[in-house]
Scaffold this motif. Structure first.
Motif, PDB file in Angstrom:
ATOM      1  N   LEU A  91       0.651  -1.356  -0.184  1.00  0.00           N
ATOM      2  CA  LEU A  91      -0.069   0.046   0.038  1.00  0.00           C
ATOM      3  C   LEU A  91       0.914   1.218   0.188  1.00  0.00           C
ATOM      4  CD1 LEU A  91      -2.737  -0.901   2.418  1.00  0.00           C
ATOM      5  CD2 LEU A  91      -2.928  -0.964   0.056  1.00  0.00           C
ATOM      6  N   THR A  92       2.148   1.408   0.032  1.00  0.00           N
ATOM      7  CA  THR A  92       2.947   2.371   0.044  1.00  0.00           C
ATOM      8  C   THR A  92       2.741   3.551  -1.164  1.00  0.00           C
ATOM      9  OG1 THR A  92       5.021   1.424  -0.856  1.00  0.00           O
ATOM     10  CG2 THR A  92       4.665   1.548   1.478  1.00  0.00           C
ATOM     11  N   THR A  93       2.527   2.702  -2.285  1.00  0.00           N
ATOM     12  CA  THR A  93       2.423   3.760  -3.457  1.00  0.00           C
ATOM     13  C   THR A  93       1.114   4.192  -3.743  1.00  0.00           C
ATOM     14  OG1 THR A  93       4.113   2.434  -4.750  1.00  0.00           O
ATOM     15  CG2 THR A  93       2.763   3.486  -6.165  1.00  0.00           C
ATOM     16  N   GLN A  94       0.162   3.432  -3.267  1.00  0.00           N
ATOM     17  CA  GLN A  94      -1.298   3.747  -3.106  1.00  0.00           C
ATOM     18  C   GLN A  94      -1.466   4.901  -2.167  1.00  0.00           C
ATOM     19  OE1 GLN A  94      -4.279   0.711  -2.829  1.00  0.00           O
ATOM     20  NE2 GLN A  94      -5.607   2.079  -1.698  1.00  0.00           N
ATOM     21  N   TRP A  95      -0.626   4.933  -0.913  1.00  0.00           N
ATOM     22  CA  TRP A  95      -0.817   5.916  -0.021  1.00  0.00           C
ATOM     23  C   TRP A  95      -0.267   7.211  -0.714  1.00  0.00           C
ATOM     24  CZ3 TRP A  95      -2.535   8.151   4.224  1.00  0.00           C
ATOM     25  CH2 TRP A  95      -3.175   7.312   5.158  1.00  0.00           C
ATOM     26  N   LYS A  96       0.919   7.000  -1.287  1.00  0.00           N
ATOM     27  CA  LYS A  96       1.408   8.371  -1.919  1.00  0.00           C
ATOM     28  C   LYS A  96       0.740   8.797  -3.003  1.00  0.00           C
ATOM     29  CE  LYS A  96       6.079   9.900  -3.668  1.00  0.00           C
ATOM     30  NZ  LYS A  96       5.776  10.437  -4.995  1.00  0.00           N
ATOM     31  N   GLU A  97       0.270   8.002  -3.911  1.00  0.00           N
ATOM     32  CA  GLU A  97      -0.267   8.527  -5.337  1.00  0.00           C
ATOM     33  C   GLU A  97      -1.858   8.689  -5.102  1.00  0.00           C
ATOM     34  OE1 GLU A  97       0.612   5.536  -8.342  1.00  0.00           O
ATOM     35  OE2 GLU A  97       2.867   6.202  -8.185  1.00  0.00           O
ATOM     36  N   ARG A  98      -2.422   7.821  -4.626  1.00  0.00           N
ATOM     37  CA  ARG A  98      -4.020   7.805  -4.448  1.00  0.00           C
ATOM     38  C   ARG A  98      -4.630   8.515  -3.297  1.00  0.00           C
ATOM     39  NH1 ARG A  98      -5.537   1.954  -6.299  1.00  0.00           N
ATOM     40  NH2 ARG A  98      -4.148   1.672  -8.148  1.00  0.00           N
ATOM     41  N   GLN A  99      -3.550   8.747  -2.140  1.00  0.00           N
ATOM     42  CA  GLN A  99      -4.167   9.617  -1.175  1.00  0.00           C
ATOM     43  C   GLN A  99      -3.318  10.979  -1.086  1.00  0.00           C
ATOM     44  OE1 GLN A  99      -6.516   8.486   0.503  1.00  0.00           O
ATOM     45  NE2 GLN A  99      -6.891   6.513  -0.382  1.00  0.00           N
ATOM     46  N   VAL A 100      -1.929  10.879  -0.540  1.00  0.00           N
ATOM     47  CA  VAL A 100      -1.371  12.052  -0.370  1.00  0.00           C
ATOM     48  C   VAL A 100      -1.330  13.164  -1.701  1.00  0.00           C
ATOM     49  CG1 VAL A 100       0.644  13.385   0.079  1.00  0.00           C
ATOM     50  CG2 VAL A 100      -0.051  11.045   1.281  1.00  0.00           C
ATOM     51  N   GLU A 101      -0.864  12.586  -2.663  1.00  0.00           N
ATOM     52  CA  GLU A 101      -0.910  13.555  -4.067  1.00  0.00           C
ATOM     53  C   GLU A 101      -2.097  13.948  -4.803  1.00  0.00           C
ATOM     54  OE1 GLU A 101       1.980  11.125  -6.394  1.00  0.00           O
ATOM     55  OE2 GLU A 101       3.745  12.054  -5.208  1.00  0.00           O
ATOM     56  N   LYS A 102      -3.174  12.652  -4.307  1.00  0.00           N
ATOM     57  CA  LYS A 102      -4.614  13.139  -5.078  1.00  0.00           C
ATOM     58  C   LYS A 102      -5.290  14.128  -4.372  1.00  0.00           C
ATOM     59  CE  LYS A 102      -8.799  10.459  -6.196  1.00  0.00           C
ATOM     60  NZ  LYS A 102      -9.431   9.255  -6.097  1.00  0.00           N
ATOM     61  N   PHE A 103      -5.112  14.060  -2.976  1.00  0.00           N
ATOM     62  CA  PHE A 103      -6.029  15.109  -2.337  1.00  0.00           C
ATOM     63  C   PHE A 103      -5.244  16.246  -1.621  1.00  0.00           C
ATOM     64  CE2 PHE A 103      -8.271  10.928  -1.622  1.00  0.00           C
ATOM     65  CZ  PHE A 103      -9.373  11.213  -2.223  1.00  0.00           C
ATOM     66  N   THR A 104      -3.850  16.123  -1.452  1.00  0.00           N
ATOM     67  CA  THR A 104      -3.308  17.288  -0.923  1.00  0.00           C
ATOM     68  C   THR A 104      -2.260  17.880  -1.761  1.00  0.00           C
ATOM     69  OG1 THR A 104      -1.734  16.129   0.272  1.00  0.00           O
ATOM     70  CG2 THR A 104      -3.532  15.851   1.210  1.00  0.00           C
ATOM     71  N   ASN A 105      -1.419  18.997  -1.228  1.00  0.00           N
ATOM     72  CA  ASN A 105      -0.154  19.411  -1.695  1.00  0.00           C
ATOM     73  C   ASN A 105       0.685  19.043  -0.885  1.00  0.00           C
ATOM     74  OD1 ASN A 105      -1.601  20.619  -4.031  1.00  0.00           O
ATOM     75  ND2 ASN A 105      -2.029  22.362  -2.598  1.00  0.00           N
ATOM     76  N   LEU A 106       0.663  17.984   0.081  1.00  0.00           N
ATOM     77  CA  LEU A 106       1.923  17.528   0.844  1.00  0.00           C
ATOM     78  C   LEU A 106       2.915  16.732  -0.142  1.00  0.00           C
ATOM     79  CD1 LEU A 106      -0.256  16.560   4.211  1.00  0.00           C
ATOM     80  CD2 LEU A 106       1.126  18.793   3.427  1.00  0.00           C
ATOM     81  N   LYS A 107       4.115  16.991   0.284  1.00  0.00           N
ATOM     82  CA  LYS A 107       5.222  16.112  -0.489  1.00  0.00           C
ATOM     83  C   LYS A 107       5.394  14.727   0.347  1.00  0.00           C
ATOM     84  CE  LYS A 107       9.699  16.270  -1.864  1.00  0.00           C
ATOM     85  NZ  LYS A 107      10.937  16.979  -1.873  1.00  0.00           N
ATOM     86  N   ALA A 108       5.346  13.728  -0.311  1.00  0.00           N
ATOM     87  CA  ALA A 108       5.337  12.311   0.398  1.00  0.00           C
ATOM     88  C   ALA A 108       6.773  11.847  -0.291  1.00  0.00           C
ATOM     89  CB  ALA A 108       4.166  11.473   0.148  1.00  0.00           C
ATOM     90  N   TYR A 109       7.330  10.836   0.781  1.00  0.00           N
ATOM     91  CA  TYR A 109       8.422  10.147   0.291  1.00  0.00           C
ATOM     92  C   TYR A 109       8.383   8.616   0.819  1.00  0.00           C
ATOM     93  CZ  TYR A 109      13.460   8.663   0.210  1.00  0.00           C
ATOM     94  OH  TYR A 109      14.337   7.760   0.055  1.00  0.00           O
ATOM     95  N   ILE A 110       8.461   7.748  -0.172  1.00  0.00           N
ATOM     96  CA  ILE A 110       8.425   6.440   0.378  1.00  0.00           C
ATOM     97  C   ILE A 110       9.675   5.883   0.753  1.00  0.00           C
ATOM     98  CG2 ILE A 110       7.884   3.905  -0.371  1.00  0.00           C
ATOM     99  CD1 ILE A 110       5.821   5.012  -2.356  1.00  0.00           C
TER     100      ILE A 110
END
Length: 194
Positions: A91-110
């Motif tokens: 679920l790491t990529t899903q969290w980054k792409e389908r949650q953090v990047e989809k809904f926010t402007n926050l920067k995520a790093y796996i």
């Protein structure tokens, strides 16, 4: 006796505050998320509860937006950044792409597989449960809040520290160091049906 009375008074005030957040007429602060999406009232209530309660479990049916509720809290309280999201490996990529990047402007790093290294700047770090034990010393001084997705992964059947898994020990250690931690689960009693 005075200390007990004061503790009771504080507890009842906190219960009243939590109940007011859950009321239908609660005026929820509505942080901006990426268009065209809008947070639902109950997601904003969950985020507000987490911010007030500091440590809690959000157990909701699948698909109701537990992940977004957690992200909303980070938007509402930027002082909780950088945050950590601990999830299952797939679920790491899903969290980054389908949650953090989809809904926010926050920067995520796996956090990748491999050698432990210095982490680049990010608002949210995402790591699977399978890697968490190796990264505790790097993450502990850096993060301010934690989201444990599928928190039932951390169940232990005993309070005896000798029986704890490295994964559980690492997550517990991190959760004790931060001001805010939330466990997300659609199945909090998974495998305890009886």
């Amino acid at each position: 006796v005075q200390k007990l009375k004061l503790g009771r008074k504080k507890y009842l005030a906190k219960v009243k505050e939590m109940e007011s957040i859950l009321a239908d007429d609660y005026m929820v602060p509505s942080p901006e998320i990426n268009a065209p999406y809008q947070a639902r009232h109950y997601q904003l209530q969950a985020a507000s509860l987490w911010l007030k309660q500091h440590k809690m479990i959000l157990a909701d049916d699948m698909g109701l937006g537990k992940s977004l509720s957690a992200l909303l809290a980070f938007i509402m309280q930027p002082k909780l950044l950088p945050g950590l999201i601990v999830c299952e490996t797939h679920l790491t990529t899903q969290w980054k792409e389908r949650q953090v990047e989809k809904f926010t402007n926050l920067k995520a790093y796996i956090i990748p597989v491999g050698k432990i290294h210095k982490l680049p700047p990010a608002d949210l770090y995402i790591i699977p449960y399978s890697r968490i034990a190796k990264w505790v010393d790097v993450l502990a001084p850096k993060i301010k809040a934690i989201v444990f997705d599928e928190v039932q992964q951390l169940r232990v059947g005993d309070e005896d520290p000798q029986l704890w898994t490295d994964k559980y020990r690492a997550c517990r250690n991190l959760a004790e160091r931060v001001s805010h931690a939330i466990g997300l689960s659609g199945t909090p009693i998974y495998n305890y049906g009886i």
